[in-house]
Write a protein that holds these residues in place. Structure first.
Motif, PDB file in Angstrom:
ATOM      1  N   CYS A 307       1.070  -1.375   0.015  1.00  0.00           N
ATOM      2  CA  CYS A 307       0.279  -0.172  -0.008  1.00  0.00           C
ATOM      3  C   CYS A 307       0.561   1.062   0.363  1.00  0.00           C
ATOM      4  O   CYS A 307       1.899   1.115   0.165  1.00  0.00           O
ATOM      5  CB  CYS A 307      -0.980   0.252   1.261  1.00  0.00           C
ATOM      6  N   GLN A 311      -4.474   5.454   4.714  1.00  0.00           N
ATOM      7  CA  GLN A 311      -4.832   5.484   4.786  1.00  0.00           C
ATOM      8  C   GLN A 311      -5.562   4.429   2.742  1.00  0.00           C
ATOM      9  O   GLN A 311      -6.657   3.129   3.158  1.00  0.00           O
ATOM     10  CB  GLN A 311      -4.894   6.612   3.903  1.00  0.00           C
ATOM     11  N   GLU A 312      -4.271   4.280   2.037  1.00  0.00           N
ATOM     12  CA  GLU A 312      -4.610   2.486   1.487  1.00  0.00           C
ATOM     13  C   GLU A 312      -4.581   1.527   2.629  1.00  0.00           C
ATOM     14  O   GLU A 312      -5.668   0.736   1.448  1.00  0.00           O
ATOM     15  CB  GLU A 312      -3.694   3.357   0.468  1.00  0.00           C
ATOM     16  N   PHE A 314      -4.975   1.137   4.907  1.00  0.00           N
ATOM     17  CA  PHE A 314      -6.819   1.502   6.004  1.00  0.00           C
ATOM     18  C   PHE A 314      -8.088   0.395   4.446  1.00  0.00           C
ATOM     19  O   PHE A 314      -9.235   0.239   5.408  1.00  0.00           O
ATOM     20  CB  PHE A 314      -7.551   2.386   6.322  1.00  0.00           C
ATOM     21  N   THR A 315      -8.079   0.923   3.467  1.00  0.00           N
ATOM     22  CA  THR A 315      -9.094   0.832   2.543  1.00  0.00           C
ATOM     23  C   THR A 315      -8.910  -0.268   1.903  1.00  0.00           C
ATOM     24  O   THR A 315     -10.263  -1.138   2.463  1.00  0.00           O
ATOM     25  CB  THR A 315      -9.258   1.623   1.137  1.00  0.00           C
ATOM     26  N   ALA A 316      -7.490  -1.106   2.234  1.00  0.00           N
ATOM     27  CA  ALA A 316      -7.476  -2.604   2.058  1.00  0.00           C
ATOM     28  C   ALA A 316      -7.962  -3.383   2.868  1.00  0.00           C
ATOM     29  O   ALA A 316      -8.492  -4.411   2.913  1.00  0.00           O
ATOM     30  CB  ALA A 316      -6.454  -2.835   1.633  1.00  0.00           C
ATOM     31  N   CYS A 318     -10.840  -2.458   4.799  1.00  0.00           N
ATOM     32  CA  CYS A 318     -11.836  -2.923   5.077  1.00  0.00           C
ATOM     33  C   CYS A 318     -12.712  -3.462   3.970  1.00  0.00           C
ATOM     34  O   CYS A 318     -13.583  -4.077   4.223  1.00  0.00           O
ATOM     35  CB  CYS A 318     -12.430  -1.349   4.670  1.00  0.00           C
ATOM     36  N   ASN A 319     -11.806  -3.671   2.860  1.00  0.00           N
ATOM     37  CA  ASN A 319     -12.029  -4.410   1.075  1.00  0.00           C
ATOM     38  C   ASN A 319     -12.090  -5.681   2.170  1.00  0.00           C
ATOM     39  O   ASN A 319     -12.641  -7.128   1.650  1.00  0.00           O
ATOM     40  CB  ASN A 319     -11.656  -3.943   0.818  1.00  0.00           C
ATOM     41  N   ASN A 345     -11.381   4.935  13.523  1.00  0.00           N
ATOM     42  CA  ASN A 345     -11.886   5.113  12.031  1.00  0.00           C
ATOM     43  C   ASN A 345     -12.924   3.538  11.733  1.00  0.00           C
ATOM     44  O   ASN A 345     -13.969   3.493  10.802  1.00  0.00           O
ATOM     45  CB  ASN A 345     -10.556   5.334  10.926  1.00  0.00           C
ATOM     46  N   GLU A 349     -16.570   3.135  10.507  1.00  0.00           N
ATOM     47  CA  GLU A 349     -17.151   1.917   9.257  1.00  0.00           C
ATOM     48  C   GLU A 349     -18.560   1.383  10.245  1.00  0.00           C
ATOM     49  O   GLU A 349     -18.777   0.451   9.360  1.00  0.00           O
ATOM     50  CB  GLU A 349     -16.019   1.325   8.916  1.00  0.00           C
ATOM     51  N   MET A 459      -8.832  -1.320  -3.917  1.00  0.00           N
ATOM     52  CA  MET A 459      -8.717  -0.232  -3.180  1.00  0.00           C
ATOM     53  C   MET A 459      -9.713   0.943  -3.877  1.00  0.00           C
ATOM     54  O   MET A 459      -9.512   2.363  -3.200  1.00  0.00           O
ATOM     55  CB  MET A 459      -7.463   0.622  -4.049  1.00  0.00           C
ATOM     56  N   SER A 460     -11.572   0.548  -3.681  1.00  0.00           N
ATOM     57  CA  SER A 460     -12.419   1.567  -4.308  1.00  0.00           C
ATOM     58  C   SER A 460     -12.045   1.566  -3.046  1.00  0.00           C
ATOM     59  O   SER A 460     -12.235   1.825  -1.739  1.00  0.00           O
ATOM     60  CB  SER A 460     -13.114   0.428  -4.739  1.00  0.00           C
TER      61      SER A 460
END
Length: 460
Positions: A307, A311-312, A314-316, A318-319, A345, A349, A459-460
């Motif tokens: 990553c 932030q990336e 964290f996105t990964a 969550c996905n 965070n 979510e 990474m959406s």
């Protein structure tokens, strides 16, 4: 008569009582190690060995099943080696046997099978024993102390030294529970804050405390006659020698005792420094140690995701969590600040998240782990304070949000294996996912582990 040679009295006719109880033990408001853990820094949470040991004692409700075999090295190799499969074989007085069963011990653990006959044998035998937290060692030496004392003699006979105030109180609690049906055995706590009148001899047969206070009670205040101590127990030896001053204080206490005093030493680990210390304290000892068998990580699939930034990551994360059916997850961060940010965070979510880090007291940490174990939170975000020794059966996913590193900033393989070992417990399949940025990409190659696969997550 009982196998302990009548030391407890004359069989069933003897009645004992234990006058001290845990709630009346002296109170202390300072932390376990007396230090200020401070606020968040760039450094990771320090793992305090004494706090870790106390935490394990607080959260373990039953004995740990241990695959490791017990190896026994006898002082006298021609002496017959006894082990027991039931507590009745120890021929304890009925009141003490009743206390053992009231604590939920149905049969001896592996270490108890070999250690108890040695600790209760006549003539007295010294013992050095290795045993991880949760294997029943505290109950074993508490049973030995209670069996050893002569209740009619109103002076200290058993001395137990532990690294911290809190650990000493935990041992005392076991003595009190085990001896609750026994009327004349008394217990004193030799810990800071428990002020005693100078020169007045203690009448309690068992004294449990920390090295500094016990040494003062034997020398400065003359509360204990060390020549009358017939059993000396030194618990958590590896923690003891890691604490400044405790090693030398323990050796000074040992030098005050007679050569006929029975010496028992317990340690979870046996590094060279611990062995040297043990041999100083416990001469001519029987030795019980766990045979080393590598814990298999075959049931744990290991992946890493590259990553760009937090932030990336964290996105990964969550996905990843959305795409898997997960019973419970543990997420490791390097600093308290990062753990707090991630917890906030994840909560936003909609995840049920618990936070565990070094600014919490040990009791607060135990409460957090209990809620997590009971499923009230599905995600536990933590620092290194939770990297080892904590077993929650339902954990199937461990995420290293930050890779563990040592003092020099290199990948820490030992901590990594301890962390991912929290998943896939008891033969279940588990997953370990590592979030790495461009700087850490090199470090993950340094880890002493096999089967690491790189994966890409949307990474959406």
């Amino acid at each position: 008569g009982p196998a302990c040679g009548g030391r407890c009295g004359s069989g069933a006719a003897t009645s004992f009582t234990l006058t001290s109880n845990f709630s009346s033990a002296p109170k202390c408001n300072t932390g376990p190690d007396g230090t200020d853990h401070g606020s968040w820094t760039k450094e990771g949470d320090r793992v305090d060995l004494a706090e870790q040991s106390l935490l394990n004692k607080l959260i373990r409700r039953s004995l740990v099943w241990n695959r490791n075999r017990v190896e026994v090295l006898q002082r006298d190799p021609v002496s017959p080696l006894f082990s027991v499969k039931t507590f009745e074989e120890l021929r304890l007085v009925p009141e003490l046997l009743k206390g053992v069963y009231s604590m939920g011990f149905n049969r001896p653990s592996r270490i108890q099978e070999s250690a108890l006959p040695m600790m209760l044998a006549q003539p007295l035998q010294n013992l050095i024993a290795q045993s991880q937290s949760g294997t029943g060692k505290t109950a074993a030496f508490c049973l030995a102390m209670l069996s050893h004392v002569k209740p009619a003699n109103m002076w200290p006979q058993c001395l137990c030294v532990s690294p911290t105030y809190e650990l000493a109180l935990q041992i005392g609690q076991v003595v009190e529970q085990m001896g609750k049906f026994c009327p004349d055995v008394k217990l004193a706590y030799g810990v800071r804050g428990n002020r005693m009148e100078r020169g007045v001899k203690l009448q309690e047969q068992i004294v449990i405390g920390t090295p500094g206070t016990i040494l003062d009670w034997c020398t400065k205040y003359k509360l204990i006659d060390p020549k009358k101590i017939s059993m000396f127990v030194l618990d958590e030896a590896d923690v003891m020698i890691a604490t400044q001053g405790h090693r030398d204080q323990s050796i000074r206490i040992h030098r005050l005792l007679t050569k006929n005093c029975q010496m028992l030493l317990f340690s979870a680990t046996f590094e060279d420094s611990v062995w040297k210390f043990a041999e100083t304290i416990v001469p001519d000892a029987n030795i019980i140690r766990l045979k080393r068998e590598e814990e298999t990580l075959d049931t744990i699939k290991q992946f890493y995701v590259v990553c760009k930034d937090e932030q990336e990551k964290f996105t990964a994360l969550c996905n990843l969590y959305a795409s898997l059916t997960i019973a419970q997850a543990m997420i490791f961060c390097h600093t308290r600040k990062m753990a707090a940010w991630l917890t906030t965070n994840l909560s936003k979510e909609g995840h049920q998240v618990a936070l565990l880090s070094g600014e919490l007291t040990v009791e607060q940490r135990a409460a957090v782990i209990e809620r997590y174990r009971n499923g009230k939170e599905k995600v536990l975000v933590t620092t290194n304070v939770c990297s080892r020794g904590i077993d929650v059966e339902q954990v199937t996913l461990v995420v290293n949000f930050d890779l563990p590193v040592d003092m020099e900033g290199n990948a820490d393989s030992e901590t990594y294996l301890h962390r991912i070992g929290r998943a896939g417990r008891f033969g279940r399949r588990g997953f370990a996912v590592n979030m790495v940025d461009s700087q850490q990409n090199r470090k993950i190659k340094q880890l002493d582990t096999n089967n690491l696969e790189e994966v890409e997550l949307l990474m959406s």
